[in-house]
Motif scaffolding. Sequence first.
Motif, PDB file in Angstrom:
ATOM      1  N   UNK A  27      -1.821   2.599  -0.908  1.00 27.51           N
ATOM      2  CA  UNK A  27      -1.207   1.570  -1.746  1.00 27.51           C
ATOM      3  C   UNK A  27      -1.386   0.244  -1.014  1.00 27.51           C
ATOM      4  N   UNK A  28      -1.885  -0.759  -1.724  1.00 29.61           N
ATOM      5  CA  UNK A  28      -2.170  -2.048  -1.107  1.00 29.61           C
ATOM      6  C   UNK A  28      -1.131  -3.080  -1.524  1.00 29.61           C
ATOM      7  N   UNK A  29      -0.594  -3.780  -0.538  1.00 33.51           N
ATOM      8  CA  UNK A  29       0.345  -4.882  -0.770  1.00 33.51           C
ATOM      9  C   UNK A  29      -0.461  -6.181  -0.702  1.00 33.51           C
ATOM     10  N   UNK A  30      -0.489  -6.892  -1.817  1.00 29.38           N
ATOM     11  CA  UNK A  30      -1.248  -8.143  -1.878  1.00 29.38           C
ATOM     12  C   UNK A  30      -0.590  -9.051  -2.905  1.00 29.38           C
ATOM     13  N   UNK A  31      -0.438 -10.314  -2.589  1.00 29.33           N
ATOM     14  CA  UNK A  31       0.178 -11.255  -3.528  1.00 29.33           C
ATOM     15  C   UNK A  31       1.623 -10.935  -3.804  1.00 29.33           C
ATOM     16  N   UNK A  50      -0.815  -0.383   2.988  1.00 30.81           N
ATOM     17  CA  UNK A  50      -1.582  -1.362   3.752  1.00 30.81           C
ATOM     18  C   UNK A  50      -1.087  -2.755   3.396  1.00 30.81           C
ATOM     19  N   UNK A  51      -0.738  -3.534   4.401  1.00 28.93           N
ATOM     20  CA  UNK A  51      -0.257  -4.897   4.179  1.00 28.93           C
ATOM     21  C   UNK A  51      -1.435  -5.868   4.217  1.00 28.93           C
ATOM     22  N   UNK A  52      -1.929  -6.251   3.038  1.00 32.79           N
ATOM     23  CA  UNK A  52      -3.003  -7.237   2.929  1.00 32.79           C
ATOM     24  C   UNK A  52      -2.468  -8.645   2.684  1.00 32.79           C
ATOM     25  N   UNK A  53      -1.152  -8.815   2.753  1.00 34.14           N
ATOM     26  CA  UNK A  53      -0.547 -10.138   2.626  1.00 34.14           C
ATOM     27  C   UNK A  53      -0.535 -10.829   3.988  1.00 34.14           C
ATOM     28  N   UNK A  54      -0.210 -12.109   3.979  1.00 28.13           N
ATOM     29  CA  UNK A  54      -0.086 -12.836   5.244  1.00 28.13           C
ATOM     30  C   UNK A  54       1.379 -12.996   5.660  1.00 28.13           C
ATOM     31  N   UNK A  55       2.244 -12.141   5.104  1.00 24.07           N
ATOM     32  CA  UNK A  55       3.668 -12.134   5.444  1.00 24.07           C
ATOM     33  C   UNK A  55       4.088 -10.724   5.849  1.00 24.07           C
ATOM     34  N   UNK A  56       5.206 -10.615   6.529  1.00 26.91           N
ATOM     35  CA  UNK A  56       5.753  -9.314   6.932  1.00 26.91           C
ATOM     36  C   UNK A  56       6.443  -8.669   5.736  1.00 26.91           C
ATOM     37  N   UNK A  57       6.247  -7.369   5.571  1.00 30.18           N
ATOM     38  CA  UNK A  57       6.941  -6.582   4.554  1.00 30.18           C
ATOM     39  C   UNK A  57       7.839  -5.560   5.239  1.00 30.18           C
ATOM     40  N   UNK A  58       8.647  -4.873   4.448  1.00 29.84           N
ATOM     41  CA  UNK A  58       9.511  -3.811   4.947  1.00 29.84           C
ATOM     42  C   UNK A  58       9.579  -2.728   3.873  1.00 29.84           C
ATOM     43  N   UNK A  59       8.911  -1.615   4.091  1.00 27.35           N
ATOM     44  CA  UNK A  59       8.878  -0.532   3.104  1.00 27.35           C
ATOM     45  C   UNK A  59      10.110   0.357   3.272  1.00 27.35           C
ATOM     46  N   UNK A  60      10.822   0.527   2.165  1.00 28.46           N
ATOM     47  CA  UNK A  60      12.023   1.360   2.137  1.00 28.46           C
ATOM     48  C   UNK A  60      11.861   2.348   0.976  1.00 28.46           C
ATOM     49  N   UNK A  61      12.051   3.635   1.247  1.00 29.51           N
ATOM     50  CA  UNK A  61      11.855   4.689   0.254  1.00 29.51           C
ATOM     51  C   UNK A  61      13.196   5.326  -0.062  1.00 29.51           C
ATOM     52  N   UNK A  62      13.545   5.320  -1.347  1.00 30.21           N
ATOM     53  CA  UNK A  62      14.791   5.916  -1.825  1.00 30.21           C
ATOM     54  C   UNK A  62      14.438   7.174  -2.601  1.00 30.21           C
ATOM     55  N   UNK A  97      10.994  -8.589  -0.044  1.00 29.48           N
ATOM     56  CA  UNK A  97      10.433  -9.162  -1.279  1.00 29.48           C
ATOM     57  C   UNK A  97      10.691  -8.211  -2.457  1.00 29.48           C
ATOM     58  N   UNK A  98      11.604  -8.544  -3.359  1.00 26.00           N
ATOM     59  CA  UNK A  98      11.957  -7.632  -4.457  1.00 26.00           C
ATOM     60  C   UNK A  98      10.826  -7.332  -5.436  1.00 26.00           C
ATOM     61  N   UNK A  99       9.784  -8.173  -5.471  1.00 26.12           N
ATOM     62  CA  UNK A  99       8.657  -7.897  -6.395  1.00 26.12           C
ATOM     63  C   UNK A  99       7.754  -6.773  -5.876  1.00 26.12           C
ATOM     64  N   UNK A 100       7.895  -6.412  -4.619  1.00 28.37           N
ATOM     65  CA  UNK A 100       7.076  -5.352  -4.031  1.00 28.37           C
ATOM     66  C   UNK A 100       7.822  -4.035  -4.230  1.00 28.37           C
TER      67      UNK A 100
END
Length: 107
Positions: A27-31, A50-62, A97-100
Motif C-alpha cells: 500500500x502506497x502513501x502519497x499525497x 510504503x511512505x512516498x510522501x515527504x512527511x512522517x506518517x503513523x500507521x494504526x490498525x484497529x 493525517x485523517x485522510x490516510x
Amino acid sequence: MSFRLSIAFAILMGLVVAVPAASTITVIQRGLALNMASVALARGDRLSFTNDDDVIHNIHIFGPDEESTDLGLQKPGKLLSYKFDKSGSYRVRCNIHPSVKMSVTVK
C-alpha cells in the motif's frame, strides 16, 4: 523405497502443495492518502505500507474485538508491515493525517 512409503510420501507432498502461500500487498502513501480505499485478504496475509510522501506518517490498525496495533512513526521512504492473523474487519489510519485511511477485510 517400499510401495507404502512411496504412497505416503506422495500423499504428504500433495498436502504440502495444497497449502496456499500467504501474500504481501504493498500500500502506497502519497499525497496524504493511501492508493487503495479497501482490500480483502486471507488470514496470514500481510500489508506493507510504503511512505512516498515527504512527511512522517503513523500507521494504526484497529481490528476485531476492539484491539489495535500502532506501528509507530514512519519517516518518508520507510516501509512498515503488518500480518493479519485474525479474520474480521479492520480499519487502518494515520494518527497524524485523517485522510490516510482504508478498510481491510480478512477471511
